[in-house]
Design a protein around this motif. Structure first.
Motif, PDB file in Angstrom:
ATOM      1  N   ALA A 161       0.820  -1.203   0.000  1.00 36.06           N
ATOM      2  CA  ALA A 161       0.000   0.000   0.000  1.00 36.06           C
ATOM      3  C   ALA A 161       0.854   1.254   0.000  1.00 36.06           C
ATOM      4  O   ALA A 161       1.852   1.356   0.712  1.00 36.06           O
ATOM      5  CB  ALA A 161      -0.922   0.001   1.220  1.00 36.06           C
ATOM      6  N   THR A 162       0.449   2.192  -0.818  1.00 36.03           N
ATOM      7  CA  THR A 162       0.975   3.549  -0.831  1.00 36.03           C
ATOM      8  C   THR A 162      -0.204   4.480  -1.043  1.00 36.03           C
ATOM      9  O   THR A 162      -1.262   4.052  -1.532  1.00 36.03           O
ATOM     10  CB  THR A 162       1.996   3.755  -1.970  1.00 36.03           C
ATOM     11  OG1 THR A 162       1.330   3.584  -3.232  1.00 36.03           O
ATOM     12  CG2 THR A 162       3.152   2.780  -1.865  1.00 36.03           C
ATOM     13  N   PRO A 163      -0.085   5.746  -0.683  1.00 33.35           N
ATOM     14  CA  PRO A 163      -1.193   6.675  -0.967  1.00 33.35           C
ATOM     15  C   PRO A 163      -1.566   6.695  -2.436  1.00 33.35           C
ATOM     16  O   PRO A 163      -2.747   6.718  -2.788  1.00 33.35           O
ATOM     17  CB  PRO A 163      -0.643   8.022  -0.486  1.00 33.35           C
ATOM     18  CG  PRO A 163       0.334   7.672   0.600  1.00 33.35           C
ATOM     19  CD  PRO A 163       0.964   6.389   0.136  1.00 33.35           C
ATOM     20  N   LYS A 164      -0.570   6.658  -3.335  1.00 35.69           N
ATOM     21  CA  LYS A 164      -0.881   6.627  -4.757  1.00 35.69           C
ATOM     22  C   LYS A 164      -1.609   5.347  -5.143  1.00 35.69           C
ATOM     23  O   LYS A 164      -2.555   5.367  -5.944  1.00 35.69           O
ATOM     24  CB  LYS A 164       0.418   6.745  -5.575  1.00 35.69           C
ATOM     25  CG  LYS A 164       0.901   8.162  -5.806  1.00 35.69           C
ATOM     26  CD  LYS A 164       2.015   8.184  -6.840  1.00 35.69           C
ATOM     27  CE  LYS A 164       2.388   9.617  -7.213  1.00 35.69           C
ATOM     28  NZ  LYS A 164       3.443   9.643  -8.260  1.00 35.69           N
ATOM     29  N   GLY A 165      -1.168   4.214  -4.568  1.00 36.92           N
ATOM     30  CA  GLY A 165      -1.809   2.944  -4.890  1.00 36.92           C
ATOM     31  C   GLY A 165      -3.262   2.909  -4.454  1.00 36.92           C
ATOM     32  O   GLY A 165      -4.124   2.402  -5.174  1.00 36.92           O
ATOM     33  N   LEU A 166      -3.547   3.443  -3.260  1.00 37.11           N
ATOM     34  CA  LEU A 166      -4.926   3.460  -2.788  1.00 37.11           C
ATOM     35  C   LEU A 166      -5.778   4.408  -3.639  1.00 37.11           C
ATOM     36  O   LEU A 166      -6.923   4.076  -3.984  1.00 37.11           O
ATOM     37  CB  LEU A 166      -4.973   3.885  -1.322  1.00 37.11           C
ATOM     38  CG  LEU A 166      -6.367   3.936  -0.698  1.00 37.11           C
ATOM     39  CD1 LEU A 166      -7.047   2.570  -0.763  1.00 37.11           C
ATOM     40  CD2 LEU A 166      -6.296   4.406   0.752  1.00 37.11           C
ATOM     41  N   CYS A 167      -5.232   5.574  -3.982  1.00 37.35           N
ATOM     42  CA  CYS A 167      -5.965   6.494  -4.858  1.00 37.35           C
ATOM     43  C   CYS A 167      -6.262   5.832  -6.197  1.00 37.35           C
ATOM     44  O   CYS A 167      -7.372   5.970  -6.740  1.00 37.35           O
ATOM     45  CB  CYS A 167      -5.166   7.775  -5.074  1.00 37.35           C
ATOM     46  SG  CYS A 167      -5.119   8.887  -3.648  1.00 37.35           S
ATOM     47  N   ALA A 168      -5.283   5.091  -6.733  1.00 34.30           N
ATOM     48  CA  ALA A 168      -5.480   4.421  -8.017  1.00 34.30           C
ATOM     49  C   ALA A 168      -6.583   3.371  -7.916  1.00 34.30           C
ATOM     50  O   ALA A 168      -7.397   3.216  -8.835  1.00 34.30           O
ATOM     51  CB  ALA A 168      -4.173   3.785  -8.486  1.00 34.30           C
ATOM     52  N   ALA A 169      -6.636   2.620  -6.784  1.00 31.16           N
ATOM     53  CA  ALA A 169      -7.673   1.606  -6.612  1.00 31.16           C
ATOM     54  C   ALA A 169      -9.059   2.244  -6.583  1.00 31.16           C
ATOM     55  O   ALA A 169     -10.016   1.708  -7.156  1.00 31.16           O
ATOM     56  CB  ALA A 169      -7.415   0.818  -5.331  1.00 31.16           C
ATOM     57  N   ILE A 170      -9.188   3.385  -5.911  1.00 28.76           N
ATOM     58  CA  ILE A 170     -10.485   4.066  -5.841  1.00 28.76           C
ATOM     59  C   ILE A 170     -10.868   4.628  -7.201  1.00 28.76           C
ATOM     60  O   ILE A 170     -12.018   4.482  -7.661  1.00 28.76           O
ATOM     61  CB  ILE A 170     -10.446   5.178  -4.775  1.00 28.76           C
ATOM     62  CG1 ILE A 170     -10.201   4.576  -3.379  1.00 28.76           C
ATOM     63  CG2 ILE A 170     -11.752   5.979  -4.785  1.00 28.76           C
ATOM     64  CD1 ILE A 170      -9.994   5.615  -2.292  1.00 28.76           C
ATOM     65  N   LEU A 171      -9.924   5.274  -7.891  1.00 33.04           N
ATOM     66  CA  LEU A 171     -10.225   5.852  -9.201  1.00 33.04           C
ATOM     67  C   LEU A 171     -10.517   4.771 -10.237  1.00 33.04           C
ATOM     68  O   LEU A 171     -11.342   4.972 -11.139  1.00 33.04           O
ATOM     69  CB  LEU A 171      -9.062   6.724  -9.660  1.00 33.04           C
ATOM     70  CG  LEU A 171      -8.822   7.989  -8.826  1.00 33.04           C
ATOM     71  CD1 LEU A 171      -7.552   8.700  -9.282  1.00 33.04           C
ATOM     72  CD2 LEU A 171     -10.018   8.939  -8.909  1.00 33.04           C
TER      73      LEU A 171
END
Length: 417
Positions: A161-171
């Motif tokens: 997990a990274t902030p970018k990875g979580l944002c990518a999963a949501i988007l």
């Protein structure tokens, strides 16, 4: 999977195409609309089955196998508690129009206890009601929002997990483009949640955040910031209380809610998060069945009766799973974990049809190991320990009295008064 006959008079039961991917909006909507449409095989006697043509018997056997593989998640006292809490929290937060943090939920429990399916089913039921309400009261598009109405979003926490990875999963759930910078991705997440009028965000496998890495700590800060977007955050994970996610948190002695402040270490995308209002979660555990109390035994027997009612074995009898040594044997094999029980019953019924025995017994189930398939995408903490002893009559077994909760003891005698 419709409930109508085709031109040959056979109910269709095969799935067209791959299974829906709930981490995408289209897959979630497809699953939500079709989740209760499977038609089980009809109940036939051996005489009725023998009267069918060879082709129809073969199709009926496949339909029976599909029925056993799609028993579904039966409600238990534990899952009913989660469903009631989710229904109340999602509805109340959705009707709250004031700005500010929305209280979230943490659904914890061991592996294969049905956490994800219980949460998704409750969220889908809420979305059914919320969509119907919006269709009646707000049929045209709302100003400042997108035409695509998405009340519930479901995502899985990335393995690393990274902030970018979580944002990518949501988007990715919304099918939105992925900006290149973290700040732009966070803005895109905020815009997607707001513009699609999302009221519930489900984050599965949240205990993949170990918090020994700065990226994990920053990702958790991002998760907590999402609670300020008028969205109910539902975190799903294995044994959340000991995972570190509520480290530094404490339960409110009055409400029982966990008060969790943002972590103070790590290079958070929002260093001021530590001074923000503390976040509030209700933490509820989804436990296995308990076989040490009368209430637990009764609940387990009721669950077995529900499974038994869905079986299509020709030589089954009433009480096949609920009488004799079978209940205790099934509990010993699975420790009351619904996922392991489901897998054992699926493999047992397949063996019963293939071998022609058409029934389940402890001796037959003892020859069937519980295999959980490909575990490559699961964290080791999500995999339950499988009991090794499969013997229906182990040496020096723990004996318990027969469950007498349903017995009729008759009128009290004069000596007892």
């Amino acid at each position: 999977m419709a409930d109508r006959l085709d031109e040959s008079g056979i109910v269709p039961f095969l799935r067209a195409g791959p299974a829906p991917d709930r981490t995408r909006r289209e897959g979630w909507q497809r699953w939500r609309r079709q989740r209760d449409l499977f038609t089980p095989a009809p109940r036939l006697s051996l005489e009725e089955y023998a009267a069918l043509s060879p082709r129809r018997r073969g199709l009926h056997d496949i339909h029976r196998a599909a029925t056993h593989m799609n028993i579904g998640l039966l409600e238990t006292p534990m899952s009913a508690r989660v469903t009631r809490l989710m229904r109340s929290r999602l509805r109340n937060n959705a009707l709250n129009f004031e700005p500010g943090t929305r209280d979230g939920l943490m659904i914890s429990g061991g592996g294969y206890l049905g956490k994800t399916e219980t949460v998704c089913a409750a969220a889908a039921a809420f979305e059914d009601v919320w969509r119907d309400l919006h269709h009646q009261l707000l049929p045209p598009p709302a100003e400042g929002t997108r035409d695509l109405f998405v009340p519930v979003a479901y995502c899985r926490t990335p393995v690393r997990a990274t902030p970018k990875g979580l944002c990518a999963a949501i988007l990715d759930f919304y099918g939105a483009p992925l900006p290149k910078t973290l700040n732009a991705m966070i803005r895109a997440v905020r815009d997607s949640l707001r513009d699609h009028r999302t009221t519930a965000l489900l984050l599965d496998d949240i205990t993949r955040l170990r918090l020994h890495r700065e990226d994990d700590q920053d990702t958790l800060d991002l998760v907590r910031e999402l609670m300020d977007l008028n969205v109910t955050l539902v975190l799903i994970g294995v044994d959340i209380p000991t995972s570190g996610l509520v480290r530094g948190g404490y339960p409110n002695p009055v409400t029982g809610q966990w008060i969790v402040a943002p972590v103070s270490t790590g290079k958070s995308f929002n260093p001021a998060a530590a001074t923000q209002t503390e976040r509030r979660f209700d933490l509820v555990d989804l436990d296995p069945f308990d076989y040490d109390t009368e209430e637990g035994v009764t609940a387990f027997l009721a669950h077995l009766a529900g499974i038994e009612d869905r079986l299509r074995l020709f030589r089954a009898w009433p009480g096949m799973l609920t009488e004799g040594e079978m209940p205790e044997y099934l509990y010993r094999r699975t420790r009351g974990i619904v996922g392991l029980l489901k897998r054992l019953i699926e493999d047992g019924t397949a063996d019963a049809i293939e071998s022609g025995t058409e029934k389940l017994t402890p001796e037959q189930l003892a020859t069937i190991p519980i295999r959980l398939g490909n575990m490559a995408d699961r964290d080791p903490s999500e995999i339950p320990q499988i009991p090794e002893n499969t013997s229906p009559s182990p040496g020096a077994p723990r004996r318990r009295g027969r469950n007498t909760v349903f017995d009729d003891h008759g009128p009290r005698s004069a000596e007892a008064t």
